[in-house]
Design a protein around this motif. Structure first.
Motif, PDB file in Angstrom:
ATOM      1  N   LEU A 154       0.718  -1.103   0.045  1.00 24.51           N
ATOM      2  CA  LEU A 154       0.141  -0.063   0.020  1.00 24.51           C
ATOM      3  C   LEU A 154       1.010   1.280   0.150  1.00 24.51           C
ATOM      4  N   ALA A 155       0.914   2.000  -1.215  1.00 26.79           N
ATOM      5  CA  ALA A 155       1.666   3.370  -1.320  1.00 26.79           C
ATOM      6  C   ALA A 155       1.169   4.141  -0.381  1.00 26.79           C
ATOM      7  N   LYS A 156      -0.032   4.237  -0.198  1.00 26.21           N
ATOM      8  CA  LYS A 156      -0.822   5.517   0.778  1.00 26.21           C
ATOM      9  C   LYS A 156      -0.879   4.896   2.262  1.00 26.21           C
ATOM     10  N   ASN A 157      -0.158   3.663   2.515  1.00 24.04           N
ATOM     11  CA  ASN A 157      -0.211   3.355   4.090  1.00 24.04           C
ATOM     12  C   ASN A 157       0.457   4.489   4.853  1.00 24.04           C
ATOM     13  N   ASN A 158      -0.250   5.074   5.968  1.00 23.60           N
ATOM     14  CA  ASN A 158       0.036   5.840   6.800  1.00 23.60           C
ATOM     15  C   ASN A 158       1.239   5.410   7.798  1.00 23.60           C
ATOM     16  N   LYS A 159       1.485   4.104   7.945  1.00 25.21           N
ATOM     17  CA  LYS A 159       2.384   3.647   8.678  1.00 25.21           C
ATOM     18  C   LYS A 159       3.823   3.913   8.368  1.00 25.21           C
ATOM     19  N   GLN A 160       4.705   4.418   9.333  1.00 23.66           N
ATOM     20  CA  GLN A 160       5.932   5.275   9.301  1.00 23.66           C
ATOM     21  C   GLN A 160       6.955   4.071   9.374  1.00 23.66           C
ATOM     22  N   HIS A 161       7.885   3.748   8.422  1.00 28.06           N
ATOM     23  CA  HIS A 161       8.738   2.639   8.764  1.00 28.06           C
ATOM     24  C   HIS A 161      10.089   3.467   8.928  1.00 28.06           C
ATOM     25  N   HIS A 162      10.635   3.334  10.175  1.00 30.05           N
ATOM     26  CA  HIS A 162      11.656   4.009  10.660  1.00 30.05           C
ATOM     27  C   HIS A 162      12.931   3.305  10.237  1.00 30.05           C
ATOM     28  N   LEU A 163      13.763   3.648   8.997  1.00 27.50           N
ATOM     29  CA  LEU A 163      14.835   3.120   8.610  1.00 27.50           C
ATOM     30  C   LEU A 163      16.152   3.829   8.761  1.00 27.50           C
ATOM     31  N   GLU A 164      17.118   3.456   9.192  1.00 28.14           N
ATOM     32  CA  GLU A 164      18.346   4.225   9.445  1.00 28.14           C
ATOM     33  C   GLU A 164      18.747   5.063   7.987  1.00 28.14           C
ATOM     34  N   ARG A 165      19.344   6.174   8.673  1.00 27.64           N
ATOM     35  CA  ARG A 165      19.774   7.058   7.472  1.00 27.64           C
ATOM     36  C   ARG A 165      21.087   6.383   6.875  1.00 27.64           C
ATOM     37  N   TYR A 166      21.056   6.830   5.504  1.00 29.21           N
ATOM     38  CA  TYR A 166      22.272   6.497   4.690  1.00 29.21           C
ATOM     39  C   TYR A 166      22.406   7.583   3.646  1.00 29.21           C
ATOM     40  N   PHE A 167      23.473   7.746   3.128  1.00 29.21           N
ATOM     41  CA  PHE A 167      23.726   8.910   2.177  1.00 29.21           C
ATOM     42  C   PHE A 167      23.061   8.940   0.984  1.00 29.21           C
ATOM     43  N   GLN A 168      22.358   9.869   0.618  1.00 32.70           N
ATOM     44  CA  GLN A 168      21.475  10.321  -0.551  1.00 32.70           C
ATOM     45  C   GLN A 168      21.945  11.359  -1.032  1.00 32.70           C
TER      46      GLN A 168
END
Length: 204
Positions: A154-168
């Motif tokens: 679900l692209a519009k899922n409001n659930k936030q997945h807290h992933l670690e930062r990496y360089f962007q």
């Protein structure tokens, strides 16, 4: 064993689940829904988060199974997607390392969306150097006995997945954007992408 939807260059959280699994079951007996990752992915461009959408052939008023959905090639979406990826990631550390393997997705016309998504999965697994058995459902089951993560589609899922930062590349402009397409992680982290995935968790 995890039950997932085959999607277009899946969001990172889906590959977090895959990296921790011993077997993947792909759901192919469900009805197609709009606003999902089945036919879209999100990448990071100079303007921020951008959606890449695969146009599909619609059947008026009728429900269609995802496995029966055909891709619409009236507009050259493949050329657009490839150009957008090149513009967004050509300066990323590992773009040149992977792009040649990904080119067939944008150069060959695949009739069915499901087949294209399975090809995307195979390419990503090869890039991650992961070998995990894959099977497909033979019927739709609302309450499977194994880990059901079909809602990750679900692209519009409001659930936030807290992933670690990496360089962007564009993080100085727009900050860190979490859970983009797996392509973003691959182009940025290269061979370290699998270590990153294995270090994250899927919160249900």
């Amino acid at each position: 064993m995890v039950l997932l939807q085959p999607t277009y260059f899946s969001p990172i959280i889906q590959y977090v689940a895959i990296a921790k699994s011993e077997e993947i079951i792909f759901e192919i007996e469900d009805n197609f829904q709009k606003q999902t990752y089945r036919n879209r992915c999100y990448i990071y461009t100079a303007s921020g988060k951008k959606s890449l959408n695969i146009p599909i052939q619609h059947s008026k008023g009728l429900k269609q199974k995802t496995k029966d959905i055909k891709i619409d090639y009236k507009d050259n979406w493949q050329k657009l997607h490839l150009k957008t990826l090149q513009t967004a990631y050509s300066s990323s550390p590992f773009f040149e390392f992977y792009i040649d393997d990904l080119l067939p997705i944008f150069e060959r016309k695949t009739t069915f969306l499901l087949d294209l998504n399975l090809k995307c999965h195979q390419l990503i697994m090869k890039a991650l150097q992961l070998e995990i058995p894959v099977s497909k459902t033979t019927e739709f089951n609302k309450n499977p006995i194994y880990l059901d993560l079909r809602n990750l589609v679900l692209a519009k899922n409001n659930k936030q997945h807290h992933l670690e930062r990496y360089f962007q590349v564009f993080s100085t402009n727009h900050g860190f954007i979490s859970n983009l397409s797996i392509l973003d992680l691959l182009f940025m982290e290269g061979p370290n992408a699998l270590n990153y995935l294995e270090s994250q968790t899927v919160k249900l």
